[in-house]
Motif scaffolding. Structure first.
Motif: not given
Length: 223
Positions: A146-173
């Motif tokens: 379950l932890r690994k599934s949720m970790d993968a879920f979080e990574v996929n969200i980051d890839k799409k929506a990013g986070r404050s430490t990312m540049t615009d070029a690092q995530y889909t939106i």
């Protein structure tokens, strides 16, 4: 289970929120004409449904839900090598989005008859690609999976929506925003070029008209 169900319900509710297409983001001018309560209510409507039917969230929930019905080959007692075998299942109501339900009598019986198997089902320190009876299987406990599934879920969200430490070029939106800005700039340049061409044409036509008017005046004077 309570924490898990809260997470599932929160995410599931967001994928079902109503979308109000008439409530576009407010402009600075519109904000000046509204009080704080009006702005708050408007923005609630504008943000509602932003994640409606979001495929990433639906996939993440589906992956977590499927773990409940996966067996663990590391547990010899086949009666207790799945969560549903010890009385933990997902809700039969599809609208609940896969929240967990507990059959307390069944779980209590499993704990009394084989507590080690129940503990192993949750916490077995196995591997995703373990080998049992010549077959490659997943022997990790449910909590680890379950932890690994949720970790993968979080990574996929980051890839799409990013986070404050990312540049615009690092995530889909962010990439989409940069692409939109580039296209807007391109069209602005094109419009500027078109505008300049029309002004040159207008100036040339105005000059030609003035010249024609001058010649017409000379003809009139000659008469």
């Amino acid at each position: 289970v309570t924490t898990y169900n809260g997470l599932v319900k929160g995410l599931n509710d967001q994928t079902k929120e109503s979308k109000y297409r008439d409530y576009a983001p407010l402009t600075a001018e519109q904000r000046k004409e509204m009080d704080e309560d009006e702005i708050k209510l408007w923005e609630e409507k504008a943000k509602s449904g932003l994640l409606r039917n979001d495929s990433l969230i639906r996939e993440g929930l589906s992956n977590m839900r499927s773990l409940v019905y996966q067996s663990n080959p590391a547990i010899e007692d086949k009666r207790y090598n799945t969560l549903f075998g010890i009385g933990i299942t997902t809700s039969k109501n599809y609208n609940d989005g896969g929240t967990l339900e507990i059959d307390e009598d069944k779980l209590r019986k499993a704990l009394e008859e084989n507590p080690d198997a129940v503990d192993q089902l949750f916490r077995n320190e196995g591997k995703k690609d373990d080998v049992v009876n010549g077959k490659t299987v997943d022997t990790r406990g449910y909590l680890e999976k379950l932890r690994k599934s949720m970790d993968a879920f979080e990574v996929n969200i980051d890839k799409k929506a990013g986070r404050s430490t990312m540049t615009d070029a690092q995530y889909t939106i962010g990439k989409n925003l940069k692409d939109a800005e580039t296209r807007i700039k391109t069209w602005q340049d094109k419009l500027k070029t078109i505008e300049e061409r029309y002004w040159k044409q207008f100036t040339a036509m105005e000059s030609a008209i003035n010249k024609a008017n001058q010649q017409s005046s000379l003809f009139m004077q000659g008469q």
